[in-house]
Scaffold this motif. Structure first.
Motif, short mmCIF file in Angstrom:
data_model
loop_
_atom_site.label_atom_id
_atom_site.label_comp_id
_atom_site.label_asym_id
_atom_site.label_seq_id
_atom_site.Cartn_x
_atom_site.Cartn_y
_atom_site.Cartn_z
N LYS A 149 6.59 -7.40 11.47
CA LYS A 149 7.25 -7.19 10.18
C LYS A 149 8.76 -7.41 10.31
O LYS A 149 9.36 -8.13 9.51
CB LYS A 149 6.95 -5.78 9.66
CG LYS A 149 7.51 -5.51 8.27
CD LYS A 149 7.43 -4.03 7.89
CE LYS A 149 6.03 -3.57 7.65
NZ LYS A 149 6.01 -2.19 7.09
N THR A 175 -4.22 -8.56 10.75
CA THR A 175 -3.29 -8.72 9.63
C THR A 175 -2.98 -10.20 9.41
O THR A 175 -2.71 -10.94 10.35
CB THR A 175 -1.96 -7.98 9.89
OG1 THR A 175 -2.23 -6.60 10.19
CG2 THR A 175 -1.05 -8.05 8.67
N ALA A 219 3.59 -10.15 1.84
CA ALA A 219 2.32 -9.44 1.72
C ALA A 219 1.69 -9.30 3.10
O ALA A 219 1.68 -10.25 3.89
CB ALA A 219 1.37 -10.18 0.78
N LYS A 225 -7.13 -3.71 2.42
CA LYS A 225 -5.99 -3.42 1.55
C LYS A 225 -4.94 -4.52 1.65
O LYS A 225 -4.95 -5.35 2.58
CB LYS A 225 -5.35 -2.08 1.92
CG LYS A 225 -4.76 -2.03 3.32
CD LYS A 225 -4.16 -0.65 3.61
CE LYS A 225 -3.61 -0.57 5.05
NZ LYS A 225 -3.04 0.75 5.34
N ILE A 227 -0.68 -4.75 1.38
CA ILE A 227 0.62 -4.08 1.25
C ILE A 227 1.64 -5.13 0.85
O ILE A 227 1.74 -6.18 1.47
CB ILE A 227 1.05 -3.41 2.58
CG1 ILE A 227 -0.02 -2.42 3.05
CG2 ILE A 227 2.40 -2.73 2.43
CD1 ILE A 227 0.18 -1.97 4.49
N THR A 229 5.71 -5.93 -0.06
CA THR A 229 7.09 -5.45 0.04
C THR A 229 8.05 -6.55 -0.39
O THR A 229 7.68 -7.73 -0.46
CB THR A 229 7.46 -5.02 1.47
OG1 THR A 229 7.72 -6.18 2.27
CG2 THR A 229 6.36 -4.18 2.12
N GLU A 235 8.39 -1.14 -0.55
CA GLU A 235 7.03 -1.40 -1.02
C GLU A 235 7.01 -1.62 -2.53
O GLU A 235 7.78 -1.01 -3.29
CB GLU A 235 6.08 -0.26 -0.63
CG GLU A 235 5.73 -0.27 0.84
CD GLU A 235 4.43 0.45 1.15
OE1 GLU A 235 3.58 0.61 0.24
OE2 GLU A 235 4.25 0.84 2.31
N GLU A 237 4.43 -1.95 -5.99
CA GLU A 237 3.12 -1.73 -6.59
C GLU A 237 2.91 -2.78 -7.68
O GLU A 237 3.75 -2.95 -8.55
CB GLU A 237 3.05 -0.33 -7.21
CG GLU A 237 3.05 0.81 -6.21
CD GLU A 237 1.77 0.87 -5.38
OE1 GLU A 237 0.70 0.45 -5.91
OE2 GLU A 237 1.83 1.31 -4.23
#
Length: 616
Positions: A149, A175, A219, A225, A227, A229, A235, A237
């Motif tokens: 990341k 990931t 992403a 899931k 995530i 950012t 982060e 939504e």
């Protein structure tokens, strides 16, 4: 302009990636590649040329995987060779890219000094090596997910341009990393599996639940899931949207080519675009159903239409109707030039971005520029959830359905109908037209789909006469008024599909230079239906005839005068001027199609082109 796809979940086969790329091949078809990762390692297969060449190598990939990425390329940096095909690898990093890294040269120099060896000529390999380099600098970070990341955050802070990355790391096999800035990316949500792609068409077979990524977002896809950012790590939504496209829309349905299918879908495209927006009983335009909720049409005193290619011609054609309805001045600007001029828009300007894909980078940058300078902005697009739409105050979809053929056809007709509706909406809100006149125009628009169907019956006749044109080295197209831009559209289609030099001119401009080209070997396609320009266009045709030029005229059925001065004649039904350009555009599309078929060129994927132009 490339097509990308990615998967993480429980079970994806090589055929999954290949079929997804087939759905995206319209975005680029110079070369292609697939990378799959499992417990045995990373497996990459790439091939020069079209996807069929990659298909021959699928057996060399694992039978299934839990994570993988695929790419079909439109070349920007480096020739379309296997070495330049994506994905690229730098030790533990496997990366693909859609876009352009503008500052790749100094970064490449830096990396060479650090000991990296380059196997390709691409800008993308720079990103792969730079990410690997940044990952190594973070050796103190023991959590490999966090390490990746942070390395990605460092990567995006150093590169300039447009990019959509799909990234795998051998140290973080659970990931799939996705990065977006400038180039389109959609995420698909499944059950214990998730997807990424550069277009919705690649995902409709697997999910209808889509998240549209926006610029400066990353992403992190896991099987259960997603995530999301921003580039600072905050982060985000975002609720998924549900799309209505189906796999049936993406099939050829018995036609030899997608383009021929899409030409024949023009009646449906127009019908779906006007459906629900024309109140036949009240004789009104339904503004809400058109998609306008934030723009106050009553305040608009100037209109700017921004577009490229076929969309530019649709906007230029519609200008005649909008100005006639509203008396508001309309400027139609090529997006690639628009933002390099001094802006003169203000809060009373309506700037309209017209784009089939909604991702055309020139149009996106130009509409952003207009918005920054205070204009009210409207997106007229075909693909739901597009980047251009996200950057405008309002969005109006044309509902033409997926357009796979690289040369646009049905989107042209749908765009024209949408812009005419907008012109009527402006006239309605500003009381520039009486309700009776608006009702009259609505009644005419409603006739378009059925008259398009009748015009499409000309296909076999146009196929028959196409044999007279396919060996031509150059063809001129002329028209006046709205037909001028139908001529421009016809010339563009012929160039795109058959590689025959063609130019579209306003008929009145012939005597200002182009008439020097006319001799007994030159065909001129003359758009001369019985409209308010008819008599002057006939005079121009006579000028061509007097100099020995060969004439293919497109006019009104039963026009014996026009037929008598033409070498070939195509007739469309007599109708009002609001309907005419829809009908005369069909012979332009069919003529270009059948000439290309006769020549044996690749109709759906012409050389050097891509459907969605996402690089400047």
């Amino acid at each position: 302009m490339c097509g990308v796809i990615g998967y993480i979940g429980t079970n994806a086969t090589p055929e999954f990636f290949y079929n997804g790329l087939k759905r995206l091949e319209y975005r680029g078809y110079d070369s292609a590649g697939i990378a799959m990762m499992n417990s045995d390692g990373v497996f990459i297969q790439r091939a020069e040329g079209k996807l069929n060449n990659l298909q021959k190598k699928l057996s060399k990939l694992p039978e299934n995987t839990k994570i993988g990425i695929g790419h079909t390329r439109w070349a920007t940096h480096g020739k379309p060779t296997e070495n330049n095909a994506h994905p690229h690898r730098s030790e533990n990093i496997i990366l693909l890219h859609n876009g352009i890294i503008e500052n790749y040269k100094p970064l490449k120099t830096f990396l060479i000094k650090k000991g990296y060896e380059f196997q390709s000529e691409t800008d993308t390999e720079v990103a792969a090596h730079l990410l690997n380099y940044e990952y190594k600098q973070l050796s103190q970070e023991k959590n490999n997910f966090e390490r990746m990341k942070k390395a990605i955050f460092s990567l995006v802070s150093q590169i300039h341009g447009a990019f959509a990355f799909g990234i795998m790391c051998t140290d973080v096999s659970d990931t799939l990393y996705v990065v977006k800035y400038g180039s389109p990316v959609v995420l698909g949500l499944g059950k214990n599996e998730n997807y990424m792609a550069s277009g919705i068409t690649a995902l409709v077979e697997h999910t209808r639940s889509i998240i549209i990524m926006e610029d400066k977002e990353i992403a992190f896809l896991k099987s259960d899931k997603i995530i999301l950012t921003d580039f600072s790590g905050n982060e985000i939504e975002r609720k998924p949207i549900q799309i209505s496209w189906s796999t049936a829309m993406l099939d050829k349905n018995g036609y030899d080519h997608y383009m021929l299918k899409e030409i024949h879908e023009q009646p449906q495209a127009v019908a779906q675009t006007i459906n629900g927006r024309l109140d036949l009983e009240l004789g009104k335009i339904n503004i809400d159903n058109y998609g306008i909720s934030n723009i106050n049409l009553k305040e608009i005193d100037r209109i700017q239409i921004i577009a490229c290619g076929t969309s530019f011609y649709a906007g230029s054609l519609a200008r005649y109707f909008i100005e006639k309805f509203t008396k508001i001045p309309v400027e139609v600007e090529l997006a690639s030039e628009s933002r390099y001029r001094t802006s003169t828009v203000n809060s009373r300007t309506l700037s309209i971005a017209v784009s089939q894909s909604g991702e055309t980078i020139d149009t996106l940058q130009a509409i952003k520029f207009s918005k920054e300078n205070g204009a009210q902005t409207l997106a007229i697009v075909n693909v739901p959830g597009s980047t251009i739409a996200h950057n405008c105050h309002d969005e109006s979809l044309i509902y033409a359905g997926p357009e796979v053929g690289v040369a646009s056809t049905k989107a042209f007709s749908a765009q024209v109908s949408s812009l005419i509706i907008l012109g009527l909406a402006l006239a309605q809100e500003q009381k520039k037209l009486s309700s009776e006149k608006i009702t009259e125009c609505i009644d005419e628009l409603v006739k378009v789909p059925s008259l398009l169907e009748k015009t499409l019956t000309l296909s076999s006749y146009i196929e028959k006469i196409s044999k007279k044109f396919y060996k031509a080295s150059s063809i001129l197209f002329i028209g006046r008024g709205q037909q001028w831009f139908v001529a421009m559209e016809g010339a563009l289609k012929l160039k795109e599909l058959s590689y025959i030099h063609a130019e579209g001119y306003a008929a009145g401009e012939l005597k200002h230079g182009p008439i020097a080209l006319i001799d007994e070997n030159l065909w001129v396609v003359c758009l001369a239906p019985k409209d308010s320009y008819y008599e002057k266009t006939i005079s121009n045709i006579e000028e061509i005839r007097a100099r020995g030029g060969k004439i293919l005229s497109v006019g009104t059925e039963g026009d014996e005068d026009l037929k008598s001065i033409s070498d070939e004649f195509i007739g469309v039904v007599e109708c009002s001027e609001i309907i005419l350009p829809f009908l005369t555009a069909v012979p332009m599309h069919l003529l270009s199609y059948w000439i290309a078929v006769k020549k044996g060129t690749d109709v759906d994927q012409p050389r050097n082109l891509a459907k969605s132009v996402t690089v400047e």
